[in-house]
Scaffold this motif. Structure first.
Motif, PDB file in Angstrom:
ATOM      1  N   THR A 354     135.229  -4.157 -17.918  1.00  0.00           N
ATOM      2  CA  THR A 354     133.910  -3.896 -18.114  1.00  0.00           C
ATOM      3  C   THR A 354     133.497  -5.143 -18.900  1.00  0.00           C
ATOM      4  O   THR A 354     132.251  -5.845 -18.684  1.00  0.00           O
ATOM      5  CB  THR A 354     133.616  -2.702 -18.747  1.00  0.00           C
ATOM      6  OG1 THR A 354     133.933  -1.450 -17.977  1.00  0.00           O
ATOM      7  CG2 THR A 354     132.042  -2.608 -19.134  1.00  0.00           C
ATOM      8  N   ALA A 355     134.282  -5.529 -20.030  1.00  0.00           N
ATOM      9  CA  ALA A 355     133.937  -6.711 -20.932  1.00  0.00           C
ATOM     10  C   ALA A 355     133.688  -7.859 -19.812  1.00  0.00           C
ATOM     11  O   ALA A 355     133.054  -8.849 -20.156  1.00  0.00           O
ATOM     12  CB  ALA A 355     134.862  -6.588 -22.067  1.00  0.00           C
ATOM     13  N   LEU A 377     138.351  -3.191 -10.627  1.00  0.00           N
ATOM     14  CA  LEU A 377     138.317  -1.684 -11.220  1.00  0.00           C
ATOM     15  C   LEU A 377     138.704  -0.839 -10.071  1.00  0.00           C
ATOM     16  O   LEU A 377     139.372   0.185 -10.305  1.00  0.00           O
ATOM     17  CB  LEU A 377     136.998  -1.261 -11.707  1.00  0.00           C
ATOM     18  CG  LEU A 377     136.590  -0.049 -12.216  1.00  0.00           C
ATOM     19  CD1 LEU A 377     137.595   0.191 -13.417  1.00  0.00           C
ATOM     20  CD2 LEU A 377     135.228  -0.048 -12.606  1.00  0.00           C
ATOM     21  N   ALA A 378     138.285  -1.031  -8.754  1.00  0.00           N
ATOM     22  CA  ALA A 378     138.607  -0.348  -7.859  1.00  0.00           C
ATOM     23  C   ALA A 378     139.999  -0.275  -7.410  1.00  0.00           C
ATOM     24  O   ALA A 378     140.500   0.897  -7.116  1.00  0.00           O
ATOM     25  CB  ALA A 378     137.715  -0.729  -6.539  1.00  0.00           C
ATOM     26  N   ARG A 379     140.528  -1.431  -7.469  1.00  0.00           N
ATOM     27  CA  ARG A 379     142.165  -1.222  -7.134  1.00  0.00           C
ATOM     28  C   ARG A 379     142.866  -0.744  -8.456  1.00  0.00           C
ATOM     29  O   ARG A 379     143.736   0.158  -8.143  1.00  0.00           O
ATOM     30  CB  ARG A 379     142.265  -2.749  -7.323  1.00  0.00           C
ATOM     31  CG  ARG A 379     142.206  -3.646  -5.827  1.00  0.00           C
ATOM     32  CD  ARG A 379     143.053  -4.884  -5.843  1.00  0.00           C
ATOM     33  NE  ARG A 379     142.362  -5.930  -6.677  1.00  0.00           N
ATOM     34  CZ  ARG A 379     141.150  -6.852  -6.235  1.00  0.00           C
ATOM     35  NH1 ARG A 379     140.755  -6.451  -5.067  1.00  0.00           N
ATOM     36  NH2 ARG A 379     140.772  -7.523  -7.303  1.00  0.00           N
ATOM     37  N   LEU A 380     142.547  -0.539  -9.502  1.00  0.00           N
ATOM     38  CA  LEU A 380     142.955  -0.045 -10.834  1.00  0.00           C
ATOM     39  C   LEU A 380     142.762   1.600 -10.503  1.00  0.00           C
ATOM     40  O   LEU A 380     143.866   2.440 -10.654  1.00  0.00           O
ATOM     41  CB  LEU A 380     142.364  -0.515 -12.062  1.00  0.00           C
ATOM     42  CG  LEU A 380     142.591   0.477 -13.245  1.00  0.00           C
ATOM     43  CD1 LEU A 380     144.177   0.401 -13.483  1.00  0.00           C
ATOM     44  CD2 LEU A 380     141.831   0.031 -14.581  1.00  0.00           C
ATOM     45  N   SER A 403     130.689   3.546 -10.892  1.00  0.00           N
ATOM     46  CA  SER A 403     129.174   3.843 -10.303  1.00  0.00           C
ATOM     47  C   SER A 403     128.131   2.898 -11.016  1.00  0.00           C
ATOM     48  O   SER A 403     127.259   2.638 -10.542  1.00  0.00           O
ATOM     49  CB  SER A 403     128.896   5.235 -10.583  1.00  0.00           C
ATOM     50  OG  SER A 403     129.375   6.147  -9.625  1.00  0.00           O
ATOM     51  N   ASP A 404     128.230   2.943 -12.334  1.00  0.00           N
ATOM     52  CA  ASP A 404     127.587   2.242 -13.268  1.00  0.00           C
ATOM     53  C   ASP A 404     127.466   0.624 -13.002  1.00  0.00           C
ATOM     54  O   ASP A 404     126.335   0.030 -13.014  1.00  0.00           O
ATOM     55  CB  ASP A 404     128.076   2.558 -14.797  1.00  0.00           C
ATOM     56  CG  ASP A 404     127.640   3.816 -15.239  1.00  0.00           C
ATOM     57  OD1 ASP A 404     126.987   4.606 -14.759  1.00  0.00           O
ATOM     58  OD2 ASP A 404     128.105   4.083 -16.329  1.00  0.00           O
ATOM     59  N   LEU A 405     128.498  -0.029 -12.675  1.00  0.00           N
ATOM     60  CA  LEU A 405     128.533  -1.253 -12.332  1.00  0.00           C
ATOM     61  C   LEU A 405     127.948  -1.734 -11.041  1.00  0.00           C
ATOM     62  O   LEU A 405     127.327  -2.473 -10.984  1.00  0.00           O
ATOM     63  CB  LEU A 405     130.025  -1.733 -12.470  1.00  0.00           C
ATOM     64  CG  LEU A 405     130.879  -1.718 -13.794  1.00  0.00           C
ATOM     65  CD1 LEU A 405     132.071  -2.527 -13.830  1.00  0.00           C
ATOM     66  CD2 LEU A 405     129.994  -2.281 -14.845  1.00  0.00           C
TER      67      LEU A 405
END
Length: 470
Positions: A354-355, A377-380, A403-405
């Protein structure tokens, strides 16, 4: 530290709003004489994405975008259709709202119409005449471009060169009325049968540029943070807005000028526009193209870069979007057997992604680098969902962050629904056909899609079998 590329200075600058944590921005909207084409949609999507990112970062955004609802094109089209100019405006303003709603573009805080501000426009023009910046001629009123010392600074053009170009693009009758070929119309005298309003100079209507000066300052004040629009508006439209507004108020009109790139088509990367006849309307396109795919395709190119419109690029966007949806669904499915609690180490990885996303987007809304972090993030999430033991709190944290991103890009995922047996078998049959055609990418996509629904495929010598996971 959020930075934006300012067209005025041609460099990235640290964004410092006039009022802390508040963004006042004006974006030029469409002339409502037809359905918008995807070039228009690109601007709307680009600045909606910018607006959404400001909101994600905690800013309060006042977003004003106008409708030009009277001009030569509208008069001509209304006559062709046998309706009035206001009726034409009503029709295509409604169409604009319907099309942009499908693209998940947030409604503007205010959508002013030029024809609702005629008295203010007349008053604005009178002030410019009184200050010596404008002059009436035979029912028209023109702005003296040479009198404004900073004319040409936004578009970085020399006034003498502009004067030579203007003399080649105006008709002899209009040139004869002007003191200088580069002067531009603030008010146009009406021809017989045209829509008009009474004014001190006779019946007429506003010029194109004056409406945006009037409406932007009416809703946002004499000076505001951001003015946006397509790069084709830099000159003459935005250049003229500056000249008009600053001549009237004596103040800086806008602090940051942002301009989005064109949509191009074909091998020659030709700009898409109604005048070139190579445009595709959003109204027609959404009959065959998924709205969220089109939104994702356009929102994931940095706003200043051109976008090449092609079926191949749309297909790529669709596949990338499906992978993200699959990851989201995979994590949702694992929630069914997740343990209570959290995994601090994984959640620290989520916070780092996120950062990194914020660092990318703070760099003049660099959505290419931003979406790369979303894919990480999706891969994680996919890897975590494969673990024998997972924690519900961490799965929810990944899903909410994803969802937020993605919401910044205007993407919203629906929760997965149960597939019936016939639908499952149809997807399996499609996968078998893809494998036979050696289209292994599509084959893998179908496997992941079914997996995200809790359907496990087993390829055996006797054929493909499926079962619902535990």
């Amino acid at each position: 530290m959020l930075k934006v590329f300012n067209t005025m200075t041609r460099q990235k600058e640290t964004f410092e709003p006039i009022t802390p944590r508040v963004v006042n921005m004006y974006v030029c909207g469409p002339t409502v004489y037809n359905y918008i084409h995807i070039g228009n949609a690109r601007s709307a999507i680009a600045f909606d994405t910018i607006r959404r990112y400001f909101e994600y970062r905690g800013y309060q955004v006042k977003y004003v975008s106008n409708f030009t609802d009277v001009d030569d094109k509208m008069i001509k089209q209304a006559k062709k259709l046998g309706i009035t100019v206001p009726e034409l405006g009503d029709r295509f303003i409604q169409a604009f709202k319907e099309d942009t709603a499908q693209l998940n573009i947030e409604p503007a805080t205010v959508n002013p119409r030029a024809t609702d501000h005629i008295p203010e426009i007349i008053e604005f023009v009178e002030t410019l005449i009184d200050k010596g910046y404008a002059y009436p001629v035979d029912g028209d009123v023109y702005y003296r471009a040479h009198k404004f010392a900073h004319y040409g600074e936004l578009s970085h053009q020399n006034l003498d060169e502009l004067e030579e170009g203007a003399s080649q693009h105006t008709n002899d009758e209009e040139t004869a009325r002007k003191e200088d070929p580069v002067d531009f119309a603030l008010w146009k005298g009406a021809k017989p049968g045209e829509i008009s309003w009474p004014s001190p100079w006779g019946a007429g209507r506003p010029g194109w540029h004056i409406e945006c000066s009037v409406m932007s300052t009416h809703f946002l004040g004499d000076t505001f943070d951001i003015h946006g629009g397509g790069e084709d508006l830099t000159f003459p439209h935005h250049e003229n807005e500056i000249a008009q507004s600053e001549a009237k108020t004596g103040k800086t009109f806008v602090h940051y000028w942002l301009h989005n790139g064109f949509v191009t088509v074909g091998d020659e990367n030709e700009k898409m526009s109604k005048s070139l006849g190579n445009f595709v309307t959003v109204h027609d396109l959404l009959k065959t193209v998924d709205a969220q795919t089109l939104r994702f395709f356009m929102a994931t190119t940095q706003y200043r870069r051109p976008i090449q419109y092609s079926q191949r690029n749309l297909d790529t966007a669709a596949r990338n979007l499906e992978r993200l949806q699959t990851a989201y669904n995979n994590m949702g499915y694992r929630l069914k057997d997740a343990d209570a609690g959290n995994d601090p180490k994984v959640e620290q990885e989520i916070r780092q992604i996120t950062a990194d996303y914020i660092d990318a987007m703070d760099d003049d809304f660099n959505v290419q680098n931003g979406i790369a972090e979303v894919h990480d993030l999706a891969r994680l999430g996919n890897v975590y969902a494969e673990r024998p033991v997972v924690f519900a709190g961490t799965l929810e944290f990944i899903r909410k962050t994803l969802s937020d991103l993605l919401a910044v890009f205007g993407v919203t995922f629906a929760e997965a629904t149960e597939l019936d047996d016939d639908h499952i078998q149809a997807l399996i049959d499609e996968r078998i056909a893809a494998r036979n055609d050696r289209n292994f990418e599509r084959s893998d996509e179908i496997r992941e899609q079914l997996k995200s629904q809790g359907i496990i495929l087993e390829d055996t010598p006797q054929g493909t079998r499926w079962r619902k996971g535990n």
